[in-house]
Design an enzyme around this catalytic site. Structure first.
Site, short mmCIF file in Angstrom:
data_model
loop_
_atom_site.label_atom_id
_atom_site.label_comp_id
_atom_site.label_asym_id
_atom_site.label_seq_id
_atom_site.Cartn_x
_atom_site.Cartn_y
_atom_site.Cartn_z
N GLU A 284 97.12 53.23 47.57
CA GLU A 284 96.44 52.29 46.68
C GLU A 284 95.07 52.90 46.38
O GLU A 284 94.11 52.72 47.14
CB GLU A 284 96.30 50.92 47.35
CG GLU A 284 97.62 50.24 47.67
CD GLU A 284 98.35 49.73 46.44
OE1 GLU A 284 97.79 49.83 45.33
OE2 GLU A 284 99.47 49.23 46.59
N CYS A 318 88.94 47.21 43.29
CA CYS A 318 89.72 48.27 42.64
C CYS A 318 90.26 47.78 41.30
O CYS A 318 90.58 48.59 40.43
CB CYS A 318 90.85 48.75 43.54
SG CYS A 318 91.90 47.43 44.17
#
Length: 529
Positions: A284, A318
């Site tokens: 990720e 993010c």
């Protein structure tokens, strides 16, 4: 009793720092979580650690909160050993039995929802509703995992051979390594751990070295549940430390799956190392997320969504919006509205633990330095500051939310993800142009389109639309639900965590063929007689 350094104390020696610690009822939640001024950062069924001492620093003041004794690389390796030893006992529990333990973890997290959320705000810097919301996310994934414990499924497939059955089964891999980042110090660990545990794996967790108290407090909560149930605490081990500890997890063949959350540059190296030893990485990584506003969009909704996506967590998600792509017909109006919203946010900057605060600090001085460097680079490349652009003159690591226009979409500063509240504005003439801009970066995490036109919705979500893993319509780029799989494409790494069938990444697939007849036919009609 935990005692926090007084806000009035400034620039004192380490000895004075300890001497001037004062009790403050506002920080009573630290006592509730069992934290002290000196904390062991290793848990493998027992608390310890003999590595170097690191300091936890509050982003809102820049002051030291507490100290943590980290683990060494050897102790991290020992924790993997203990997790592997505990695995047979854990995997022998039927999945619903494991689900019951996860249910209890969720209940203890509920009991500690507010204090743990307050600790997230204190140590990471996000505002209190977001800190509490992050812990709630771990609770939600526990609930999800409990349901999963009774629905973990395989398949029965038709066989071409008489008296044969094909089965597809899933089995746990053993030990799962989790390396998480500072910006979501509870939730990302929760996504991985609740699912990995209920699938029958044990977990070794390395949290961010700048949020060690959150890691310790979270592990204490989980350890309490395990101890009450006579289960080895090492099934959920914690190893606090730096890159050497992370490399120990990444390089150890006894850890078949490694989930890594962090930058694209580091994630690329992690992925290669894990694959080289035939492990499986769950990556990720970075996001360079765009929010598109079509000419017919609901303007008020789009502005509200953009403001949260751009400045929520001070741009340190993010999934934060890094690029605003606006149709030329509404660009000026939208930009005017979002500037006005930013002005109101400046009135609510403050201590993340205060209820009225809407915008908190960056995480540390490195983040502030990167923010300044990025703004300067943007200006050197022809960028124009529409709003913000400066560090805020107050204790802690505060900067202004910033809007920059006038840059080329191909500019290096635009192509790079900067973990700060900086958004670049671009003008387009059509949704086709907007989609091309959205896809014109190496990252592919989250994306959003605001429109009322059905054809644009299906174009956006179709094969020639957004190339991201998260494709939103009429909501911002931030704020994913746990029910769907979370992750992105391209340089974001391709990993998937949380809901849907992400659980399969923590398992190994078995194709089982059972012959219940008295003959031995071969597939494809082959004769070997």
């Amino acid at each position: 009793m935990f005692r926090l350094i007084s806000r009035s104390t400034s620039r004192v020696s380490e000895l004075q720092m300890v001497r001037y610690l004062v009790t403050d009822p506002k920080y009573g939640f630290l006592n509730e979580l069992g934290l002290t001024t000196e904390n062991p950062g290793l848990y493998d069924g027992r608390w310890g650690g003999s590595g170097k001492v690191i300091e936890s620093i509050s982003p809102s003041t820049g002051q030291v909160i507490a100290k943590v004794r980290t683990s060494t690389a050897q102790e991290a390796s020992n924790a993997i050993t203990e997790a592997r030893k505990a695995w047979p006992q854990w995997v022998s529990l039927p999945p619903p039995g494991r689900g019951e333990i996860i249910r209890q973890i969720g209940e203890d997290l509920r009991h500690n929802l507010k204090p743990l959320g307050q600790l997230v705000s204190l140590e990471m810097g996000k505002i209190l509703p977001e800190g509490i919301g992050e812990v709630q996310e771990f609770i939600d994934i526990c609930d999800y995992a409990v349901g999963l414990s009774r629905t973990l499924s395989g398949k029965v497939l038709p066989s071409e051979r008489k008296h044969h059955t094909l089965l597809e089964k899933w089995q746990p891999v053993g030990v799962v390594g989790v390396i998480s980042a500072f910006n979501f110090p509870v939730a990302v660990y929760g996504w991985n751990t609740a699912i990995a545990l209920v699938c029958g794996n044990t977990v070794v967790w390395k949290g961010a070295p700048t949020t060690p108290l959150v890691s310790i407090a979270t592990t204490k909560i989980i350890a309490g549940v395990l101890e009450r149930n006579g289960i080895p605490g090492s099934i959920a081990s914690l190893v606090t430390g730096g890159s050497d500890v992370g490399e120990t997890i990444v390089n150890d063949k006894r850890v078949p799956v490694v989930s890594f959350t962090g930058s694209t540059n580091v994630g690329r190296k992690v992925g290669m190392k894990v694959i080289e030893r035939f492990g499986k990485p769950i990556l990720e990584l970075g996001g360079n997320n765009a929010l598109i506003v079509d000419e017919d969009a609901n303007m008020e909704m789009a502005v509200r969504a953009a403001v949260f996506s751009c400045v929520g967590t001070a741009g340190q998600r993010c999934t934060s919006t890094r690029r605003l792509i606006l149709h030329r017909k509404i660009k000026d109006e939208f930009l005017g509205k979002i500037k006005k919203a930013y002005e109101s946010i400046l009135e609510r900057i403050g201590d993340p633990l205060e209820n009225n605060t809407l915008y908190g600090p960056l995480h540390n001085q490195d983040a502030v330095d990167e923010y300044k460097k990025t703004v300067n680079n943007a200006l050197k490349n022809g960028g124009k500051i529409e709003f913000g652009g400066k560090q805020i003159d107050r204790p802690g690591f505060y900067v202004e939310p910033t809007i920059i226009s006038g840059l080329s979409p191909d500019a290096e500063v635009v192509q790079k993800e900067t973990f700060a509240p900086i958004v670049y504005v671009f003008e387009v003439n059509s949704v086709d142009d907007a989609i091309a801009l959205n896809n014109g970066v190496e990252q592919g995490l989250s994306s959003s389109l605001f429109t009322r036109r059905m054809e644009h919705i299906f174009q956006w979500t179709g094969p020639h639309g957004s190339d991201c893993g998260i494709v939103n319509v009429n909501i911002g780029t931030s704020g994913a639900e746990i029910g769907g799989a979370f992750g992105g494409e391209k340089a974001t790494g391709g990993g998937r965590e949380s809901g849907s069938d992400a659980w399969k990444q923590y398992m190994r697939r078995l194709t089982v063929t059972i012959n219940y007849g008295n003959e031995l036919p071969l597939a494809q009609g082959i004769k070997f007689e």
